[in-house]
Each structure stands twice: as C-alpha cells, then as structure tokens.
Write an enzyme that holds these catalytic residues in place. Structure first.
Site, PDB file in Angstrom:
ATOM      1  N   LYS A   1       3.652 -15.187   2.295  1.00 55.19           N
ATOM      2  CA  LYS A   1       3.591 -15.972   1.056  1.00 55.19           C
ATOM      3  C   LYS A   1       5.045 -16.283   0.688  1.00 55.19           C
ATOM      4  CE  LYS A   1       1.250 -17.727  -2.378  1.00 55.19           C
ATOM      5  NZ  LYS A   1       0.520 -18.991  -2.219  1.00 55.19           N
TER       6      LYS A   1
ATOM      7  N   TYR B   1       0.825  -1.211   0.000  1.00 56.21           N
ATOM      8  CA  TYR B   1       0.000   0.000   0.000  1.00 56.21           C
ATOM      9  C   TYR B   1       0.864   1.267   0.000  1.00 56.21           C
ATOM     10  CZ  TYR B   1      -4.061  -2.950   1.083  1.00 56.21           C
ATOM     11  OH  TYR B   1      -5.060  -3.904   1.056  1.00 56.21           O
TER      12      TYR B   1
ATOM     13  N   ASP C   1     -11.038  -8.676   7.323  1.00 57.33           N
ATOM     14  CA  ASP C   1     -12.430  -8.596   6.839  1.00 57.33           C
ATOM     15  C   ASP C   1     -13.065  -9.983   6.873  1.00 57.33           C
ATOM     16  OD1 ASP C   1     -12.262  -5.869   6.320  1.00 57.33           O
ATOM     17  OD2 ASP C   1     -13.282  -6.037   4.385  1.00 57.33           O
TER      18      ASP C   1
ATOM     19  N   ASP D   1      -2.837 -18.060   1.577  1.00 59.05           N
ATOM     20  CA  ASP D   1      -3.979 -18.764   0.974  1.00 59.05           C
ATOM     21  C   ASP D   1      -4.505 -19.837   1.936  1.00 59.05           C
ATOM     22  OD1 ASP D   1      -1.454 -19.751   0.489  1.00 59.05           O
ATOM     23  OD2 ASP D   1      -1.904 -20.605  -1.470  1.00 59.05           O
TER      24      ASP D   1
ATOM     25  N   ASP E   1      -5.323  -6.703   5.837  1.00 57.30           N
ATOM     26  CA  ASP E   1      -6.547  -6.023   5.425  1.00 57.30           C
ATOM     27  C   ASP E   1      -7.592  -7.066   5.019  1.00 57.30           C
ATOM     28  OD1 ASP E   1      -8.243  -4.013   4.693  1.00 57.30           O
ATOM     29  OD2 ASP E   1      -7.126  -3.358   2.935  1.00 57.30           O
TER      30      ASP E   1
END
Ligand code: NAD
Length: 355
Positions: A189, A142, A249, A221, A245
């Site tokens: 990852k 970001y 959620d 994942d 992020d």
C-alpha cells in the site's frame, strides 16, 4: 528414512482433521518404508484449559526438537473473552516467532474435479489456476506493539518492517518463482504507508539479482479486486503479514473451499511447520464433517519441502486428485443433492489410494 514430527492438533476441528493426516502418514510409511515418530502435544485453548498456557513449554520444546511440525488449528468462542496475550491464537504467533518461521507459503490451486465448487465462472478460473502466496510471517503489524490507553477508548498497533526482513522474504519469492512461471507480483500500500514504500524499494533492489523473473507491483485494494477479476494473471504473490493473511483467504475461495488449502511456514534451513490455512471451524467441530484435505495436502508439502520426499509427496497429491475424481466430496465441496463423505471417509479414501 526416520523423522520426528511433532503433532499439535489444537482446538475445534483440529483433532478431527489431524486424525486423517496421521492416516496419510501411516499409509506413506507402509508404502515407502519410512519411520515417522509422532509426538502429539497440546496447543491452543485445549492447552490453556489444562495448563493455563496456550503454548506450554513442553510443546514448544518438542517442536524445537522435531524435524517438522504439523498443526491443526487453534481458537474458538470458549476462549474469545480471554485477554489478548492469553488467547489461543497467541500460540500460533509464539510458534512462528520461537521457531523463526518467517516465510509462509500458501499455494492456491483449482483441482480439476472441483471447478464447479468455485464461485467464479469457469472462463475466469481457466483450466489450471495455480498461484502461490508468499507471505512474510514474523514481522509487520501482527508483531508490532499492541496498545490501549488507560481509558480504553484509543488503541494502536504498530506496523514495522526492516529492509533485512523484506530482503529475505523477497529472495524466497524470487527463488520459488524461478521454479514456476517466473513472475512475482509484490503487493503493498505504497501510496499511503511508509512501511510499504520501504517494502517496494527493497523488492525492486532484490529483483535485480533475479533478472529472469518478471516483477510487478499492485496496491492491496487493487490486488483484492484482481484476484476475483482475473486470478490467472498471478504466479507468485509476494506480500507482508496482514495483507497475505487476507488475500490468501480470498484466494482459497476461488479454489472452492478453505478446506482445500495447505500451507508451509519455513525457516531458511528448511525446517517447517505445516498446517491448513483455515481455522478451528467451531461451527462444524465435533460433527465429523470437516474437509481434511487441506491438512492432508499440508502433509504432502512437509514430505516434499522438509524431508525431500518428492515421490511420496506426489503420491499423496495424486491420491487426493484420484479421490476427488472418484466423486468423493465432504460437505463444503459437495454438489447439490449429493450425500457428502465424512471427514474419516475422505481420509480413508485418500489413504487407500496411497497404499
Ligand atoms: P475458520 O477458518 O475456522 O472458519 C471459516 C468458515 O470456513 C466456517 O464456516 C467453517 O465451518 C469453514 N471451514 C473452515 N475449515 C473447514 C474445513 N476444513 N472443512 C469445511 N469447512 C471449513 O475461520 P473463523 O470462523 O474466522 O475462525 C474460527 C476460529 O479459528 C477463531 O477462533 C479464529 O481465531 C481461529 N483461527 C485459527 C487459525 C489457525 O489455527 N491457523 C486460522 C484462522 C482462524
């Protein structure tokens, strides 16, 4: 106690939920005799419309001079066609980086009376699901460069982390885990990304300073799958900006509604900005039906983490629990056939149980 709080309500449902957070602060100040000086400032699309700037200098100055910041939400379709650098969401990134808020805490817990609002089966969520996402907030993709070529048909976003950035967020996660169930799951990852390999190496090194905390690692994942398969396995989830992020959620849905989840964004000296994890919910803005509890619970986090007002924070959380137990529900958590409470009714019900 006398504390200055900058209130940035923002866009969409932001002002509606913030009115209820202010009711909560008023109830806390009446019951416990504190003075909260509130400085309300524009931010996001609303600020862009008035000043041509989604994070006006005066708003940022007020936040810098406050003891804590309480934020509603920013953004909405009205501003979606603005160039990336002018979009309301930039105000969030600007606040986080200018205030040095590198550590984002997103607790996700299932409130007993809301077990039936979770999409997961009761045996999967168990009796007391309570996990904490610790997300790095001022680095990663970001905050890397965002570029498009001249033809407009190729784009790149840069994902970078320094070892120092990983070290400080890892220490936060281990220290928080020591006060909880002493288990950190670091999510990356590392099978693909070099950034993740540095992340993992660094977390393993920092873990040696906290021998009482168990550390394990998951690829993002797999973590997304494990969160719905067996969320009880998690205590503290440590991860970078983008993965955090997305996973938080996902965690919010396990708890029943995104309208229930508060967050804190902290600096190492304890200064913090507190906000619900949801956005400005343009689809329900102006209808008076948004759930204000994520924002009210953000007030509780602020009282506890920035002001050290533990008893007051407990009183707010207890008032939320009692309100839910009494059956008061906004539309997002209401049971079929129930007449839902409005945003203001929910806020007043909580405030009445604090007083
Ligand atoms: P959102 O979180 O605003 O809404 C997602 C869904 O959840 C919607 O159906 C909404 O009605 C519902 N919802 C959200 N909060 C709720 C609440 N308190 N009570 C009941 N229902 C609630 O996410 P989105 O639709 O992807 O984004 C809308 C806008 O918000 C976009 O402009 C986005 O960029 C912005 N956004 C801002 C923040 C922030 O300010 N921190 C965070 C995320 C998204």
């Amino acid at each position: 106690m006398n504390r200055k709080i900058t209130i940035v309500a923002g866009d969409g449902i932001g002002p509606e939920i913030m009115d209820e957070a202010i009711k909560t602060l008023q109830a806390v100040s009446d019951r416990f005799g504190h003075q909260f000086q509130l400085d309300q400032r524009p931010v996001g699309g609303t600020a862009y419309d008035r000043f041509g700037d989604c994070l006006p200098e005066a708003t940022l100055e007020s936040c810098k001079n406050a003891d804590a910041v309480l934020l509603g939400a920013v953004g909405g379709p009205k501003w979606d066609s603005l160039p990336g650098t002018k979009r309301p969401e930039q105000a969030l990134l600007g606040l986080r980086s200018n205030l040095g808020l590198f550590c984002n805490l997103r607790p996700a817990k299932v409130w007993g009376p809301l077990k039936d609002a979770s999409p997961l089966r009761p045996e999967i969520i168990g009796d007391d699901l309570d996990l904490l996402v610790v997300r790095e907030l001022t680095g990663g993709i970001y905050f890397g460069g965002h570029r498009r070529n001249v033809e407009g048909n190729l784009a790149e976003d840069v994902m970078a982390y320094s070892a120092a950035e990983v070290e400080r967020i890892a220490r936060m996660a281990f220290e928080l885990a020591q006060k909880r169930r002493r288990h950190v799951t670091s999510i990356d990852k590392a099978n693909i990304l070099e950034v993740s390999r540095l992340w993992r190496e660094t977390v393993i090194r920092i873990a040696t300073e906290y021998p009482d905390v168990k550390l394990d690692h998951l690829y993002v994942d797999n973590a997304a799958m494990q969160l719905v398969r067996n969320p009880k396995q998690f205590d503290v989830i440590l991860t970078g900006n983008m993965f955090g992020d997305i996973l938080s959620d996902e965690a919010s849905q396990i708890t029943g509604s995104i309208g229930m989840l508060p967050s804190a964004s902290l600096r190492s000296d304890g200064f913090g900005m507190y906000e619900p994890i949801h956005g400005s919910a343009p689809d329900i803005a102006g209808k008076g039906i948004a759930n204000p509890l994520a924002t009210i619970l953000s007030v509780a986090m602020m009282l506890r983490m920035s002001f050290g007002l533990v008893q007051e924070a407990d009183a707010v959380e207890r008032a939320v629990a009692e309100t839910l137990e009494s059956g008061i529900r906004t539309a997002d958590i209401a049971r079929p056939g129930e007449i839902p409470a409005t945003t203001a009714e929910m806020g007043s019900a909580v405030a009445a149980r604090i007083a």
